[in-house]
Design a protein around this motif. Structure first.
Motif, short mmCIF file in Angstrom:
data_model
loop_
_atom_site.label_atom_id
_atom_site.label_comp_id
_atom_site.label_asym_id
_atom_site.label_seq_id
_atom_site.Cartn_x
_atom_site.Cartn_y
_atom_site.Cartn_z
N GLU A 22 77.05 47.97 -36.77
CA GLU A 22 76.23 47.85 -35.66
C GLU A 22 76.91 47.14 -34.74
O GLU A 22 76.27 47.31 -33.42
N PHE A 23 77.70 46.14 -34.93
CA PHE A 23 78.65 45.57 -33.67
C PHE A 23 79.37 46.57 -33.01
O PHE A 23 79.35 46.60 -31.73
N VAL A 24 79.96 47.65 -33.67
CA VAL A 24 80.39 48.68 -32.82
C VAL A 24 79.56 49.46 -32.15
O VAL A 24 79.63 49.95 -30.84
N TYR A 25 78.33 49.74 -32.58
CA TYR A 25 77.03 50.12 -32.07
C TYR A 25 76.69 49.51 -30.65
O TYR A 25 76.91 50.19 -29.55
N LEU A 26 76.69 48.43 -30.87
CA LEU A 26 76.57 47.58 -29.55
C LEU A 26 77.69 47.42 -28.56
O LEU A 26 77.39 47.60 -27.32
N LEU A 27 78.56 47.62 -28.99
CA LEU A 27 79.89 47.54 -28.37
C LEU A 27 79.72 48.80 -27.36
O LEU A 27 80.17 49.00 -26.11
N ASN A 28 79.80 49.96 -28.24
CA ASN A 28 79.51 51.24 -27.49
C ASN A 28 78.45 51.29 -26.54
O ASN A 28 78.77 52.05 -25.49
N ALA B 28 88.20 42.71 -24.90
CA ALA B 28 89.19 42.17 -25.34
C ALA B 28 88.89 40.98 -26.32
O ALA B 28 89.29 40.76 -27.44
N LYS B 29 88.17 40.10 -25.47
CA LYS B 29 88.12 38.76 -26.12
C LYS B 29 87.13 38.63 -27.31
O LYS B 29 87.41 38.14 -28.26
N ILE B 30 86.12 39.51 -27.13
CA ILE B 30 85.26 39.41 -28.09
C ILE B 30 85.60 40.25 -29.40
O ILE B 30 85.32 39.75 -30.49
N LEU B 31 86.58 40.99 -29.15
CA LEU B 31 87.06 41.90 -30.31
C LEU B 31 88.22 41.05 -30.93
O LEU B 31 88.12 41.02 -32.40
N LYS B 32 88.77 40.09 -30.31
CA LYS B 32 89.51 39.33 -31.00
C LYS B 32 88.64 38.21 -31.76
O LYS B 32 89.50 37.90 -33.09
N ARG C 21 89.65 45.25 -33.83
CA ARG C 21 90.49 45.24 -32.51
C ARG C 21 91.57 46.26 -32.19
O ARG C 21 91.15 46.97 -31.13
N LEU C 22 92.42 46.46 -32.71
CA LEU C 22 93.62 47.28 -32.41
C LEU C 22 92.99 48.49 -32.05
O LEU C 22 93.27 49.12 -31.11
N PRO C 23 92.46 49.36 -32.97
CA PRO C 23 92.06 50.68 -32.80
C PRO C 23 90.89 50.72 -31.75
O PRO C 23 91.11 51.66 -31.00
#
Lengths: 263, 432
Positions: A54-60, A140-144, A155-157
């Protein structure tokens, strides 16, 4: 000051009209917090995977938003850039020294307008670059944060993908900016005596519009990079601007204008 | 772009099959949709502890396509019927996702995909988008921006390319994550094979060259007022460009010409801050002052641009280092595994401490490299080679391509390893 606040402030001061095109940093941060606190409740990797998806979905979604907006602006800039070039050509060939209807007055007047337009145009493009960068930084910050809070390895990928996105590959805009600069240098060569005259006057006049926006962007950038508690190898070093006079003017302006409430 | 490549490399048939097939399914839904939608909403609101309803609905979307790791649309087409329809049924009704029968199938897909969502090949694609659009036209007004929703499902690598007759791109596409290409239309392949579908909205990434071609075409056709999108499209003769791209571009072009710079600002229709502020600039009529102001403005802008470029390059490099570090860790781990397997106990004792030393020195090297880069002295390169060499020294191990470095480096780095455990830990955290 925290990034979230800085981000908000920068949006306000630079381009409030673009407000909703920026990263929804606050919302994403909330989600990270929720996810991390719910983590112990989630049973097994399936649930966790769901939350991450879900998180990834939102980021996308956010990234799509950036891309769409960015490419739209980019297209506009391409068109306007060409138009400006043509306009300059036509003014020179009509009212210029060797022009068909040589007229000093008209030439000066038109060139004056063009100069203002081209400088603002340049500013707009730079602000778009800034937009791109601010959003990247936010991502970048949110992923961190996400990795830190949830122990994930997202984060990295993920950031590798982001680096290739249209909104971050600003080469074309950069090229347009440079072309703009060389056009300005060519068409409006700097005369030394201009520099010393009425600088104060200039500062008052220049305190509005695009100029103010770019000043705000510059100052904010400096602040964001001025060191944090979580400085790591993935952090940017503090901003180093050699031109101290310029920066002091910029800071002066930004301070005085932050007191003014503009829409 | 799988679905885009297919029609070009082989006759349109596969797609029309797909299209035909899929077009039929939506038509079945409309009557069911309204009913199930309502019940789904209710169920959803109960089931969402910390995730908002819409989010929860959407969560399940990505996996719909994630089970297909093959990129070929042929694969998608050949997929079991029920799978397609089932996924289809999800798309129109995000809420349907929570149906129990769906959930279990979904969950399996979810698990496999979540860890690697960003990097996975999703066979989903513009296909979904087209079909979604078609569905919309079948008069289901559930979500206004669903094709966008579907577009959003994943993003993969959309490295934009120049707009050239795209045979080479078409060839590349099958291996790629086509999804983005479709959407960001940076290529012509974005103009899809399903060109018959009217509501395609893949974004075209315009370039200066493309715009030049556009302007030429327009001029040949008598100017921006007289030229028609169709004519321009034909004249330009660029593969993958659709009439929608041309149309919107033409519109922007016309606006730019007839509303010269000073009154234009951005492309937004409503009065925007830039426009307002531009008009304030001429608050004084001292021309010298204006010139000076513009010069100053230019200085600041140039400075900002410069800093942005630097920042961007730094960011790129940081991530590159991070990736490199990650690679190193993995190689280390692999080597460690092999060592443990292959060696006798004595060898193990001997290798363990130096391995640790190796590891931390490698990380320290990386950290040092980063720090040094920041300070702009780039001596990191040679340090990075320490690790393979050290491992080589341990004896008969599987070796990576041996690289040269002085043994002096090895010693000094080993000496440092004890000093910087915290750095290592941090690097571990951030990179791992």
């Amino acid at each position: 000051m925290k990034f979230g606040k800085r981000l908000k402030q920068q949006i306000q001061e630079t381009l409030p009209g673009w407000g909703d095109k920026f990263l929804s940093y606050k919302e994403l941060k909330k989600l990270v917090r929720l996810t991390s606190s719910a983590l112990p409740l989630l049973n097994g990797s399936f649930e966790y995977g769901k939350a991450e998806a879900e998180f990834v979905y939102l980021l996308n979604n956010e990234i799509d938003k950036f891309n769409a907006f960015f490419m739209e602006q980019e297209e506009d800039f391409i068109i306007r850039h060409k138009e400006l070039q043509q306009r300059i050509q036509s003014v020179i060939s009509t009212w210029g020294p060797n022009g068909s209807q040589h007229s000093e007055v008209d030439y000066k007047e038109e060139m004056g307008k063009i100069r203002k337009d081209i400088v603002n145009f340049h500013g707009e493009m730079v602000l778009l670059e800034n937009y791109s960068n601010v959003n990247y930084t936010g991502l970048a910050k949110i992923l961190k944060k996400y990795d830190k809070r949830t122990g994930g390895l997202l984060r990295l990928p993920f950031i590798q993908k982001v680096l290739k996105q249209p909104f971050f590959t600003t080469d074309l805009i950069s090229k347009l900016v440079k072309e703009c600069e060389s056009t300005i240098d060519a068409v409006f060569p700097v005369e030394e005596k201009e520099r010393t005259k009425e600088r104060r006057e200039a500062i008052t006049v220049g305190g509005e519009g695009i100029f103010r926006n770019t000043v705000a962007a510059l100052v904010t950038m400096k602040e964001i990079r001025s060191g944090s508690s979580t400085h790591s190898h993935f952090s940017l070093p503090p901003l180093n601007l050699p031109d101290s006079e310029l920066m002091s003017i910029a800071t002066q302006l930004s301070n005085s204008h932050s007191l003014i409430n503009t829409t | 772009m799988t679905n885009t490549t297919t029609p070009r490399t082989s006759p349109f048939v596969p797609n029309s099959e797909t299209v035909g097939h899929l077009y039929s399914s939506p038509l079945r839904f409309p009557s069911d949709m309204q009913v199930s939608l309502v019940s789904m909403h209710e169920r959803n609101s109960r089931n969402s502890p910390f995730i908002s309803q819409s989010l929860k609905d959407r969560v399940s979307l990505p996996p719909a396509g994630s089970s297909h790791t093959e990129v070929q649309s042929a694969a998608l087409i050949n997929h079991p019927e029920e799978n397609k329809e089932f996924s289809w049924s999800i798309l129109p009704l995000q809420d349907l996702l929570d149906l129990p029968e769906n959930a279990s199938a979904q969950s399996a897909q979810f698990e496999s995909s979540t860890g690697a969502v960003p990097s996975e090949d999703h066979a989903k694609s513009a296909n979904w988008q087209e079909w979604a659009d078609e569905l919309i036209s079948v008069d289901v007004a559930l979500e206004p921006n669903w094709s966008e929703l579907i577009n959003d499902i994943d993003f993969t690598d959309p490295k934009p390319k120049e707009l050239k007759p795209s045979s080479d791109i078409l060839v590349q596409q099958p291996q790629n994550h086509q999804h983005q290409h479709a959407h960001y239309g940076e290529n012509l392949t974005a103009a899809n094979p399903l060109a018959t579908v009217p509501s395609t909205k893949p974004r075209m990434r315009w370039t200066q060259e493309l715009h030049e071609a556009f302007v030429d075409a327009v001029n040949q056709l008598g100017g921006s007022e007289r030229a028609t999108p169709k004519g321009v499209l034909k004249k330009m003769n660029v593969e993958g460009l659709t009439i929608y791209h041309v149309k919107s571009h033409l519109q922007k072009y016309r606006t730019a010409r007839y509303k010269p710079e000073s009154s234009e600002g951005t492309s937004e229709k409503k009065l925007n801050p830039i426009e307002k502020m531009n008009s304030l600039d001429l608050s004084t009529d001292k021309s010298m002052g204006i010139t000076e102001a513009l010069r100053l403005q230019m200085e600041v802008q140039k400075r900002l641009h410069e800093q942005l470029e630097i920042q961007r390059n730094l960011q790129l490099r940081i991530e590159e280092q991070g990736r490199y570090l990650q690679m190193m860790f993995e190689k280390q781990r692999k080597l460690e595994d092999e060592k443990l397997k292959a060696s006798s106990s004595t060898m193990d004792e001997r290798s363990a401490p130096s391995l640790n030393g190796t590891q931390s020195s490698a990380e320290n090297d990386k950290s040092e490299v980063l720090e040094q880069d920041h300070a702009k002295t780039g001596t990191g390169g040679s340090n990075a080679n320490v690790t393979p060499k050290e491992i080589d020294q341990d004896g008969s191990r599987k070796q990576k391509a041996p690289e040269n470095s002085s043994s002096k480096d090895v010693d000094s780095n080993n000496g440092q390893s004890g000093v910087q455990p915290t750095k290592r830990a941090r690097v571990d955290q951030t990179a791992a």
